[in-house]
Design a protein around this motif. Sequence first.
Motif, mmCIF file in Angstrom:
data_model
loop_
_atom_site.group_PDB
_atom_site.id
_atom_site.type_symbol
_atom_site.label_atom_id
_atom_site.label_comp_id
_atom_site.label_asym_id
_atom_site.label_seq_id
_atom_site.Cartn_x
_atom_site.Cartn_y
_atom_site.Cartn_z
ATOM 1 N N VAL B 127 0.839 -1.194 0.000
ATOM 2 C CA VAL B 127 0.000 0.000 0.000
ATOM 3 C C VAL B 127 0.873 1.243 0.000
ATOM 4 O O VAL B 127 0.604 2.208 -0.713
ATOM 5 C CB VAL B 127 -0.924 0.009 1.239
ATOM 6 N N LEU B 128 1.936 1.189 0.780
ATOM 7 C CA LEU B 128 2.839 2.339 0.875
ATOM 8 C C LEU B 128 3.370 2.718 -0.481
ATOM 9 O O LEU B 128 3.323 3.873 -0.890
ATOM 10 C CB LEU B 128 3.984 1.943 1.816
ATOM 11 N N HIS B 132 1.657 6.106 -3.140
ATOM 12 C CA HIS B 132 2.392 7.313 -3.460
ATOM 13 C C HIS B 132 2.880 7.366 -4.877
ATOM 14 O O HIS B 132 3.393 8.377 -5.316
ATOM 15 C CB HIS B 132 3.584 7.437 -2.505
ATOM 16 N N GLU B 149 -9.999 -1.006 5.891
ATOM 17 C CA GLU B 149 -8.962 -0.222 6.578
ATOM 18 C C GLU B 149 -7.841 0.152 5.651
ATOM 19 O O GLU B 149 -7.357 1.272 5.645
ATOM 20 C CB GLU B 149 -8.372 -1.053 7.708
ATOM 21 N N LYS B 152 -8.728 2.851 3.249
ATOM 22 C CA LYS B 152 -8.695 4.205 3.785
ATOM 23 C C LYS B 152 -7.270 4.718 3.869
ATOM 24 O O LYS B 152 -6.980 5.880 3.590
ATOM 25 C CB LYS B 152 -9.346 4.233 5.171
ATOM 26 N N LEU B 153 -6.372 3.840 4.251
ATOM 27 C CA LEU B 153 -4.954 4.205 4.329
ATOM 28 C C LEU B 153 -4.458 4.643 2.963
ATOM 29 O O LEU B 153 -3.804 5.678 2.797
ATOM 30 C CB LEU B 153 -4.186 2.974 4.808
ATOM 31 N N GLU B 155 -6.202 5.676 0.466
ATOM 32 C CA GLU B 155 -6.832 6.905 0.001
ATOM 33 C C GLU B 155 -6.210 8.115 0.658
ATOM 34 O O GLU B 155 -6.038 9.156 0.028
ATOM 35 C CB GLU B 155 -8.303 6.818 0.366
ATOM 36 N N ALA B 156 -5.842 7.966 1.938
ATOM 37 C CA ALA B 156 -5.223 9.098 2.632
ATOM 38 C C ALA B 156 -3.927 9.484 1.938
ATOM 39 O O ALA B 156 -3.680 10.663 1.670
ATOM 40 C CB ALA B 156 -4.963 8.733 4.090
ATOM 41 N N GLY B 157 -3.099 8.490 1.640
ATOM 42 C CA GLY B 157 -1.845 8.781 0.962
ATOM 43 C C GLY B 157 -2.077 9.378 -0.408
ATOM 44 O O GLY B 157 -1.449 10.372 -0.801
ATOM 45 N N SER B 160 -3.300 13.112 -0.382
ATOM 46 C CA SER B 160 -2.350 14.169 -0.070
ATOM 47 C C SER B 160 -1.350 14.347 -1.198
ATOM 48 O O SER B 160 -0.964 15.476 -1.505
ATOM 49 C CB SER B 160 -1.656 13.922 1.263
ATOM 50 N N ILE B 161 -0.984 13.261 -1.849
ATOM 51 C CA ILE B 161 -0.079 13.423 -2.994
ATOM 52 C C ILE B 161 -0.750 14.178 -4.114
ATOM 53 O O ILE B 161 -0.154 15.058 -4.744
ATOM 54 C CB ILE B 161 0.377 12.047 -3.508
ATOM 55 N N ALA B 163 -3.141 16.336 -3.899
ATOM 56 C CA ALA B 163 -3.289 17.745 -3.556
ATOM 57 C C ALA B 163 -1.971 18.477 -3.740
ATOM 58 O O ALA B 163 -1.926 19.601 -4.247
ATOM 59 C CB ALA B 163 -3.766 17.880 -2.109
ATOM 60 N N PHE B 164 -0.879 17.837 -3.337
ATOM 61 C CA PHE B 164 0.413 18.473 -3.487
ATOM 62 C C PHE B 164 0.739 18.713 -4.945
ATOM 63 O O PHE B 164 1.205 19.789 -5.334
ATOM 64 C CB PHE B 164 1.489 17.600 -2.861
#
Lengths: 220, 187
Positions: B127-128, B132, B149, B152-153, B155-157, B160-161, B163-164
Amino acid sequence: MAAASEPHASAFSAAELEFLAEDEIIEIVPNLRMDPLNFISGDFGPFRPQIATQVPLWLAVALKKRGKCTIRAPEWMSVDKLAQVLESERDSEKFQPLPFHYVEISRLLFDHAREDIPDSYMVRSLIEDIKDVRFHKIGTGLEIISKERTYALRLKNLSAMEANIVRPFITRALETFYKLSSSEMIQDSDHMPNRQAQATNRGPRLPEYQYLLLLIFSGN
Amino acid sequence: MANYYDIDDILAEEELVPSVFQHNANGVGLFDSSDDTNKVEAGSRLELPFWVVRELYLRQLISIRVPPCFDTESKTREEIAADAAHVDLRSRCPYFYELGCKLAPLIGDKTIGPFLLVAFRIRYREVLIKAHTLTMTVAPKYLTLLTNEEAKLYEAGQCSIAAFKKWRIGGPRFQIAPVLGRKRKPT
């Protein structure tokens, strides 16, 4: 914070970080004559033509847009310094000390004051490379937490934007690891006889924690 | 009890757990739809949602059997031992980790905890990397393998990428509010 539709979104949006970065002081060379400006954060000026003055970045950008000054690049933004930083980033496993908001400052300067930065193409590509190397290091750091039982993670010298990008991911990951490890501890405590029941009630013991949690803004 | 209002907790407790009734029960024929009498015999095997199972177990009316996805000899364990990263956990049980965490203390199975941890560790690495680096076009096939779970992890990563990157491209700092979008024609 604004524009966070779910509670686990990053605490700051990128635009908000840029806003915070604009408070950094930078040097400009005005070409106008003006009396001192009095703001809540301080007094700046007086502005005399060709005399270098220190102002916040937002003021510098505003003046530049109106053609009233030229911006002098900060001293960390020279080709030599950045090449050196890039070398040391590639060689060592730690993060090199860089200005906390280097990503935002460099973007602002490139957008509005490209001609004021000497060798802007070189500088830009160096900064991009530095960013990529640091990001890769963050990735390896994050992988480590899956190998041992970590409860917290310290990343020294991380810049604001980088911390903001990984914050939601890493907080969720650490939470999940913690949840799964603690249920495992419940299993272990079933083996122990009753006289040690008080010990286990203290909560999860931390025999092996490797790092400290510092994912709020800590430059050093 | 701390997660009383958490929607994921509620949904995780909806997952079915096989159990065996120890006594006869009247009036709950809903569980066992094989015959018309409104009762359930002792010894009959049923699948009930976890929240029912927990309450009945504490009152010692049923005994719990380990659900197939956590079972020691099941295919899931073998697949995870072979290659945890690509096992399709969502089709087995989308709330794999949450349910495992709740079940383990209840039935006293000591192998579930380490098993979940190992599985999550390996899948976390995947996932990591993917969160990204992948773009939206390549991602969807992988997403179907993840439990809730992990999704969601991821999607969070991803958020933020994205958006950046969007910020980095630049563009106008001000956006027109959607309310002002269309001009109204004078009628």
